[in-house]
Design an enzyme around this catalytic site. Structure first.
Site, PDB file in Angstrom:
ATOM      1  N   HIS A   1       0.813  -1.111  -0.077  1.00 33.92           N
ATOM      2  CA  HIS A   1       0.049   0.233   0.134  1.00 33.92           C
ATOM      3  C   HIS A   1       0.914   1.225   0.109  1.00 33.92           C
ATOM      4  O   HIS A   1       1.990   1.196   0.729  1.00 33.92           O
ATOM      5  CB  HIS A   1      -0.915   0.004   1.161  1.00 33.92           C
ATOM      6  CG  HIS A   1      -1.815  -0.891   0.983  1.00 33.92           C
ATOM      7  ND1 HIS A   1      -2.099  -2.261   1.122  1.00 33.92           N
ATOM      8  CD2 HIS A   1      -3.531  -0.734   0.701  1.00 33.92           C
ATOM      9  CE1 HIS A   1      -3.077  -2.956   0.888  1.00 33.92           C
ATOM     10  NE2 HIS A   1      -3.956  -2.066   0.843  1.00 33.92           N
TER      11      HIS A   1
ATOM     12  N   SER B   1      -6.471   3.415  -5.852  1.00 38.39           N
ATOM     13  CA  SER B   1      -5.995   4.294  -4.850  1.00 38.39           C
ATOM     14  C   SER B   1      -6.129   5.916  -5.050  1.00 38.39           C
ATOM     15  O   SER B   1      -6.436   6.623  -4.101  1.00 38.39           O
ATOM     16  CB  SER B   1      -4.465   3.938  -4.396  1.00 38.39           C
ATOM     17  OG  SER B   1      -4.387   2.693  -3.763  1.00 38.39           O
ATOM     18  N   GLN B   2      -5.812   6.352  -6.225  1.00 39.02           N
ATOM     19  CA  GLN B   2      -5.886   7.681  -6.713  1.00 39.02           C
ATOM     20  C   GLN B   2      -7.452   8.013  -6.358  1.00 39.02           C
ATOM     21  O   GLN B   2      -7.519   8.837  -5.735  1.00 39.02           O
ATOM     22  CB  GLN B   2      -5.541   7.842  -8.064  1.00 39.02           C
ATOM     23  CG  GLN B   2      -5.507   9.163  -8.299  1.00 39.02           C
ATOM     24  CD  GLN B   2      -5.089   9.476 -10.132  1.00 39.02           C
ATOM     25  OE1 GLN B   2      -4.594   8.378 -10.443  1.00 39.02           O
ATOM     26  NE2 GLN B   2      -5.318  10.511 -10.397  1.00 39.02           N
TER      27      GLN B   2
ATOM     28  N   GLN C   1      -8.337   8.055  -2.525  1.00 36.70           N
ATOM     29  CA  GLN C   1      -7.449   9.201  -1.776  1.00 36.70           C
ATOM     30  C   GLN C   1      -8.021  10.584  -2.195  1.00 36.70           C
ATOM     31  O   GLN C   1      -8.246  11.589  -1.393  1.00 36.70           O
ATOM     32  CB  GLN C   1      -5.940   9.231  -2.241  1.00 36.70           C
ATOM     33  CG  GLN C   1      -5.229   8.232  -1.294  1.00 36.70           C
ATOM     34  CD  GLN C   1      -3.714   8.448  -1.241  1.00 36.70           C
ATOM     35  OE1 GLN C   1      -3.197   9.334  -1.222  1.00 36.70           O
ATOM     36  NE2 GLN C   1      -2.985   7.180  -1.390  1.00 36.70           N
TER      37      GLN C   1
ATOM     38  N   PHE D   1       0.877   3.023   6.880  1.00 39.08           N
ATOM     39  CA  PHE D   1      -0.439   3.220   7.527  1.00 39.08           C
ATOM     40  C   PHE D   1      -1.577   2.725   6.508  1.00 39.08           C
ATOM     41  O   PHE D   1      -1.650   3.438   5.414  1.00 39.08           O
ATOM     42  CB  PHE D   1      -0.585   4.522   8.101  1.00 39.08           C
ATOM     43  CG  PHE D   1      -1.854   4.838   8.478  1.00 39.08           C
ATOM     44  CD1 PHE D   1      -2.497   4.448   9.955  1.00 39.08           C
ATOM     45  CD2 PHE D   1      -2.770   5.644   7.888  1.00 39.08           C
ATOM     46  CE1 PHE D   1      -3.537   4.645  10.351  1.00 39.08           C
ATOM     47  CE2 PHE D   1      -4.028   6.132   8.410  1.00 39.08           C
ATOM     48  CZ  PHE D   1      -4.434   5.369   9.654  1.00 39.08           C
TER      49      PHE D   1
ATOM     50  N   ILE E   1      -5.708   2.539   5.705  1.00 35.65           N
ATOM     51  CA  ILE E   1      -6.953   2.734   6.145  1.00 35.65           C
ATOM     52  C   ILE E   1      -7.789   2.952   4.911  1.00 35.65           C
ATOM     53  O   ILE E   1      -7.394   3.202   4.036  1.00 35.65           O
ATOM     54  CB  ILE E   1      -7.163   4.110   6.743  1.00 35.65           C
ATOM     55  CG1 ILE E   1      -8.307   4.181   7.705  1.00 35.65           C
ATOM     56  CG2 ILE E   1      -6.766   5.387   6.092  1.00 35.65           C
ATOM     57  CD1 ILE E   1      -8.536   5.513   8.656  1.00 35.65           C
TER      58      ILE E   1
END
Length: 176
Positions: A67, A84-85, A88, A119, A121
């Site tokens: 990640h 992911s883009q 986020q 991290f 999440i």
């Protein structure tokens, strides 16, 4: 997508559609494909979760290491996976103030130094303020607790990505 379509997918198509439900870990999807036919979409997720749970600690840590840092170098350089883009962006991590970006970078660094992995999440279920609060709080955890929390978040992300695929078809090209 219906179950018949899912179960009739050849290996390449299955990997293309579901290959990034666990960030940058298509090997998990590849292993799950061989367990067809599935009786439900929940079974697909269950097989993924069972695979993850069967891994030793080092394998689980490896999944977490796949990640990216939140609002980190990959976001800045444009090398994040499309999933992911978007996650986020939805959490507001693409519009941080310089002070927020600096704080998040510091927290990400402290976290990786303490735990040895980034991290993780489910950003899609949160926002930038909650993410920073959670990151600050989780820095206080013991490594064994944080490994469990990180894997629980990976499973949430997987669930959300599968739901997106089912709702929209393959929302992103998943080739890595």
């Amino acid at each position: 997508m219906d179950l018949e379509t899912l179960n009739s997918m050849n290996y390449e198509k299955f990997l293309d559609v579901f290959g990034n439900i666990i960030e940058k870990c298509p090997v998990i999807t590849a292993a799950v494909w061989s367990r067809r036919p599935f009786s439900s979409f929940c079974e697909v997720e269950g097989e993924v979760y069972d695979f993850i749970e069967s891994l030793p600690v080092s394998g689980k840590e490896g999944i977490l290491r796949c990640h990216p840092d939140l609002a980190g170098r990959e976001l800045s350089s444009g090398t994040l996976t499309m999933e992911s883009q978007e996650e986020q962006r939805q959490a507001g991590l693409t519009s941080l103030s310089p002070e927020q970006r600096e704080r998040l970078t510091l927290l990400n660094t402290q976290y990786k130094q303490k735990f040895g992995f980034p991290f993780v999440i489910a950003a899609k279920m949160s926002d930038k303020d909650k993410i920073m609060e959670e990151l600050t709080a989780r820095l206080q955890n013991d490594p064994s607790v944080e490994l469990l929390k990180g894997i629980a978040e990976v499973k949430k992300i997987c669930h959300l990505r599968v739901q997106d695929i089912l709702r929209k078809g393959s929302p992103f090209p998943t080739k890595l």
